[in-house]
Scaffold this motif. Structure first.
Motif, PDB file in Angstrom:
ATOM      1  N   GLY A 177     -15.663   0.724  19.447  1.00 11.70           N
ATOM      2  CA  GLY A 177     -15.303  -0.552  18.831  1.00 11.70           C
ATOM      3  C   GLY A 177     -14.378  -0.409  17.639  1.00 11.70           C
ATOM      4  N   ILE A 178     -13.697   0.724  17.543  1.00 12.13           N
ATOM      5  CA  ILE A 178     -12.755   0.987  16.444  1.00 12.13           C
ATOM      6  C   ILE A 178     -11.362   0.598  16.911  1.00 12.13           C
ATOM      7  CG2 ILE A 178     -11.681   2.826  15.066  1.00 12.13           C
ATOM      8  CD1 ILE A 178     -14.407   4.326  15.286  1.00 12.13           C
ATOM      9  N   PRO A 179     -10.672  -0.266  16.176  1.00 11.81           N
ATOM     10  CA  PRO A 179      -9.323  -0.659  16.588  1.00 11.81           C
ATOM     11  C   PRO A 179      -8.364   0.533  16.586  1.00 11.81           C
ATOM     12  CG  PRO A 179     -10.001  -1.867  14.611  1.00 11.81           C
ATOM     13  CD  PRO A 179     -11.097  -0.916  14.951  1.00 11.81           C
ATOM     14  N   VAL A 180      -7.477   0.540  17.579  1.00 13.76           N
ATOM     15  CA  VAL A 180      -6.394   1.518  17.652  1.00 13.76           C
ATOM     16  C   VAL A 180      -5.118   0.774  17.287  1.00 13.76           C
ATOM     17  CG1 VAL A 180      -5.144   3.166  19.100  1.00 13.76           C
ATOM     18  CG2 VAL A 180      -7.603   2.782  19.477  1.00 13.76           C
ATOM     19  N   VAL A 181      -4.446   1.244  16.256  1.00 14.68           N
ATOM     20  CA  VAL A 181      -3.208   0.621  15.788  1.00 14.68           C
ATOM     21  C   VAL A 181      -2.087   1.633  15.998  1.00 14.68           C
ATOM     22  CG1 VAL A 181      -1.980  -0.362  13.805  1.00 14.68           C
ATOM     23  CG2 VAL A 181      -4.448  -0.765  14.082  1.00 14.68           C
ATOM     24  N   TYR A 182      -1.056   1.210  16.698  1.00 16.26           N
ATOM     25  CA  TYR A 182       0.091   2.065  16.968  1.00 16.26           C
ATOM     26  C   TYR A 182       1.170   1.785  15.945  1.00 16.26           C
ATOM     27  CZ  TYR A 182      -2.110   3.165  21.368  1.00 16.26           C
ATOM     28  OH  TYR A 182      -2.998   3.609  22.325  1.00 16.26           O
ATOM     29  N   VAL A 183       1.800   2.865  15.468  1.00 11.95           N
ATOM     30  CA  VAL A 183       2.904   2.746  14.534  1.00 11.95           C
ATOM     31  C   VAL A 183       4.096   3.454  15.165  1.00 11.95           C
ATOM     32  CG1 VAL A 183       3.753   3.318  12.229  1.00 11.95           C
ATOM     33  CG2 VAL A 183       1.333   2.728  12.559  1.00 11.95           C
ATOM     34  N   ALA A 184       5.222   2.757  15.244  1.00  8.28           N
ATOM     35  CA  ALA A 184       6.408   3.310  15.891  1.00  8.28           C
ATOM     36  C   ALA A 184       7.622   3.129  14.995  1.00  8.28           C
ATOM     37  CB  ALA A 184       6.635   2.618  17.232  1.00  8.28           C
ATOM     38  N   VAL A 192      -2.501  -3.641  18.490  1.00  9.44           N
ATOM     39  CA  VAL A 192      -1.366  -3.908  17.607  1.00  9.44           C
ATOM     40  C   VAL A 192      -0.399  -2.732  17.621  1.00  9.44           C
ATOM     41  CG1 VAL A 192      -0.700  -4.286  15.190  1.00  9.44           C
ATOM     42  CG2 VAL A 192      -2.758  -5.385  16.104  1.00  9.44           C
ATOM     43  N   VAL A 193       0.894  -3.055  17.710  1.00 11.15           N
ATOM     44  CA  VAL A 193       1.959  -2.069  17.536  1.00 11.15           C
ATOM     45  C   VAL A 193       2.770  -2.517  16.333  1.00 11.15           C
ATOM     46  CG1 VAL A 193       3.994  -0.958  18.523  1.00 11.15           C
ATOM     47  CG2 VAL A 193       2.057  -1.563  20.008  1.00 11.15           C
ATOM     48  N   VAL A 194       2.839  -1.660  15.341  1.00 16.53           N
ATOM     49  CA  VAL A 194       3.562  -1.936  14.108  1.00 16.53           C
ATOM     50  C   VAL A 194       4.866  -1.144  14.142  1.00 16.53           C
ATOM     51  CG1 VAL A 194       3.518  -1.564  11.606  1.00 16.53           C
ATOM     52  CG2 VAL A 194       1.453  -2.353  12.781  1.00 16.53           C
ATOM     53  N   THR A 195       5.966  -1.788  13.825  1.00 14.72           N
ATOM     54  CA  THR A 195       7.258  -1.098  13.747  1.00 14.72           C
ATOM     55  C   THR A 195       7.562  -0.812  12.292  1.00 14.72           C
ATOM     56  OG1 THR A 195       8.037  -2.197  15.739  1.00 14.72           O
ATOM     57  CG2 THR A 195       9.709  -1.237  14.300  1.00 14.72           C
ATOM     58  N   LYS A 196       7.870   0.451  12.019  1.00 15.04           N
ATOM     59  CA  LYS A 196       8.230   0.871  10.658  1.00 15.04           C
ATOM     60  C   LYS A 196       9.703   1.226  10.621  1.00 15.04           C
ATOM     61  CE  LYS A 196       6.921   5.676  11.413  1.00 15.04           C
ATOM     62  NZ  LYS A 196       7.820   6.615  10.794  1.00 15.04           N
ATOM     63  N   ARG A 197      10.268   1.209   9.431  1.00 18.21           N
ATOM     64  CA  ARG A 197      11.702   1.456   9.278  1.00 18.21           C
ATOM     65  C   ARG A 197      12.010   2.753   8.536  1.00 18.21           C
ATOM     66  NH1 ARG A 197      13.207  -2.414  12.935  1.00 18.21           N
ATOM     67  NH2 ARG A 197      12.302  -4.396  12.352  1.00 18.21           N
ATOM     68  N   PHE A 240       3.776   2.673   6.326  1.00 16.35           N
ATOM     69  CA  PHE A 240       3.763   1.454   5.508  1.00 16.35           C
ATOM     70  C   PHE A 240       5.169   0.961   5.158  1.00 16.35           C
ATOM     71  CE2 PHE A 240      -0.391   3.336   4.678  1.00 16.35           C
ATOM     72  CZ  PHE A 240      -1.231   2.240   4.815  1.00 16.35           C
ATOM     73  N   ALA A 241       6.168   1.849   5.210  1.00 25.04           N
ATOM     74  CA  ALA A 241       7.514   1.524   4.720  1.00 25.04           C
ATOM     75  C   ALA A 241       8.258   0.621   5.705  1.00 25.04           C
ATOM     76  CB  ALA A 241       8.308   2.792   4.453  1.00 25.04           C
ATOM     77  N   GLY A 242       8.566  -0.567   5.264  1.00 30.07           N
ATOM     78  CA  GLY A 242       9.317  -1.503   6.085  1.00 30.07           C
ATOM     79  C   GLY A 242       8.512  -2.086   7.227  1.00 30.07           C
ATOM     80  N   SER A 243       7.176  -2.057   7.106  1.00 29.66           N
ATOM     81  CA  SER A 243       6.328  -2.593   8.179  1.00 29.66           C
ATOM     82  C   SER A 243       5.306  -3.565   7.592  1.00 29.66           C
ATOM     83  CB  SER A 243       5.595  -1.447   8.891  1.00 29.66           C
ATOM     84  OG  SER A 243       4.461  -1.023   8.157  1.00 29.66           O
ATOM     85  N   ASP A 244       4.563  -4.206   8.487  1.00 24.63           N
ATOM     86  CA  ASP A 244       3.484  -5.082   8.056  1.00 24.63           C
ATOM     87  C   ASP A 244       2.113  -4.411   8.239  1.00 24.63           C
ATOM     88  OD1 ASP A 244       3.381  -5.167  10.819  1.00 24.63           O
ATOM     89  OD2 ASP A 244       3.331  -7.344  10.956  1.00 24.63           O
ATOM     90  N   GLY A 301       5.976  14.681   8.375  1.00 26.69           N
ATOM     91  CA  GLY A 301       6.712  13.427   8.263  1.00 26.69           C
ATOM     92  C   GLY A 301       5.780  12.253   8.111  1.00 26.69           C
ATOM     93  N   VAL A 302       5.554  11.522   9.207  1.00 28.57           N
ATOM     94  CA  VAL A 302       4.757  10.298   9.165  1.00 28.57           C
ATOM     95  C   VAL A 302       3.331  10.548   8.667  1.00 28.57           C
ATOM     96  CG1 VAL A 302       3.995  10.353  11.594  1.00 28.57           C
ATOM     97  CG2 VAL A 302       4.208   8.163  10.405  1.00 28.57           C
ATOM     98  N   VAL A 303       2.717  11.651   9.052  1.00 32.37           N
ATOM     99  CA  VAL A 303       1.323  11.871   8.642  1.00 32.37           C
ATOM    100  C   VAL A 303       1.249  12.095   7.135  1.00 32.37           C
ATOM    101  CG1 VAL A 303      -0.767  13.245   8.969  1.00 32.37           C
ATOM    102  CG2 VAL A 303       0.712  12.764  10.926  1.00 32.37           C
ATOM    103  N   LEU A 304       2.060  12.986   6.613  1.00 30.27           N
ATOM    104  CA  LEU A 304       2.065  13.261   5.171  1.00 30.27           C
ATOM    105  C   LEU A 304       2.429  12.007   4.368  1.00 30.27           C
ATOM    106  CD1 LEU A 304       2.032  15.133   2.673  1.00 30.27           C
ATOM    107  CD2 LEU A 304       4.406  15.732   3.235  1.00 30.27           C
ATOM    108  N   SER A 305       3.497  11.338   4.745  1.00 34.14           N
ATOM    109  CA  SER A 305       3.939  10.156   3.988  1.00 34.14           C
ATOM    110  C   SER A 305       2.916   9.037   4.038  1.00 34.14           C
ATOM    111  CB  SER A 305       5.277   9.656   4.532  1.00 34.14           C
ATOM    112  OG  SER A 305       6.283  10.616   4.302  1.00 34.14           O
ATOM    113  N   THR A 306       2.317   8.821   5.199  1.00 34.01           N
ATOM    114  CA  THR A 306       1.316   7.765   5.345  1.00 34.01           C
ATOM    115  C   THR A 306       0.044   8.118   4.597  1.00 34.01           C
ATOM    116  OG1 THR A 306       2.263   7.143   7.476  1.00 34.01           O
ATOM    117  CG2 THR A 306      -0.006   6.412   7.023  1.00 34.01           C
TER     118      THR A 306
END
Length: 187
Positions: free
Chosen positions: A43-50, A95-100, A105-109, A131-136
């Motif tokens: 029951g844990i949400p999976v959120v995709y970040v691209a 949910v799929v979140v698009t980052k810039r 978190f950068a440029g995304s919701d 990259g993404v893991v360290l920055s996030t």
């Protein structure tokens, strides 16, 4: 570990066709998929970040060493390589979140999505560890999220950089687990 499914989300970050094509570990995508399935079952949400840019990449600055060095058209909305890898594809209700930029978190919701869902604990997976893991991880820690990193669901093209981050840098801000350890804890 006490995992409150209503407060935890699994982030699958930059696991996209064009990025995973460079991953040298054939078991990487199946491990991420196993983590996503375990999250769903608990029951844990999976959120995709691209990573994704508009056509012409208007959000990319030549001053940004990473974004500015990308070939024209790469990771833009017209590029099929931005699709989430088929081996971990999101379900229609996820949910799929698009980052810039590099951070999720950068440029995304992403922050709005997480706070709206009352999420306080993030479980991180993704390419690349440096990259993404360290920055996030750094930004999420500053935003007061509790953090877990699934060490073998993160990948870096430089194994030594991956090892250094997992063993020396991340433990100061996150709990480290393997996918198998997390699957057992989530179940």
């Amino acid at each position: 570990m006490n995992m409150n499914a209503n407060k935890t989300a699994l982030l699958v970050m930059d696991v996209q066709e064009g990025i995973v094509a460079r991953v040298q570990d054939p078991d990487y995508v199946p491990r991420v998929s196993r983590a996503a399935d375990a999250a769903r079952n608990a029951g844990i949400p999976v959120v995709y970040v691209a990573i994704g840019f508009r056509s012409g990449r208007p959000e990319g600055s030549a001053r940004n060493k990473i974004v500015g060095s990308l070939p024209p058209g790469l990771y833009t909305e017209d590029d099929p390589k931005i699709a989430i890898h088929a081996g971990v594809a999101p379900r229609p209700d996820e949910v799929v979140v698009t980052k810039r930029r590099v951070s999720a978190f950068a440029g995304s919701d992403l922050d709005v999505v997480l706070r709206s869902g009352d999420i306080t604990h993030l479980v991180l997976t993704g390419v690349a560890t440096s990259g993404v893991v360290l920055s996030t991880l750094r930004q999420a820690a500053d935003l007061d999220f509790r953090l877990t990193v699934l060490s073998d669901a993160c990948y870096d093209p430089d194994p030594e950089v991956h090892r250094l981050l997992i063993e020396k840098v991340f433990p100061s801000q996150a709990e480290l687990m393997t996918v198998e350890e997390w699957v057992k804890a989530a179940g």
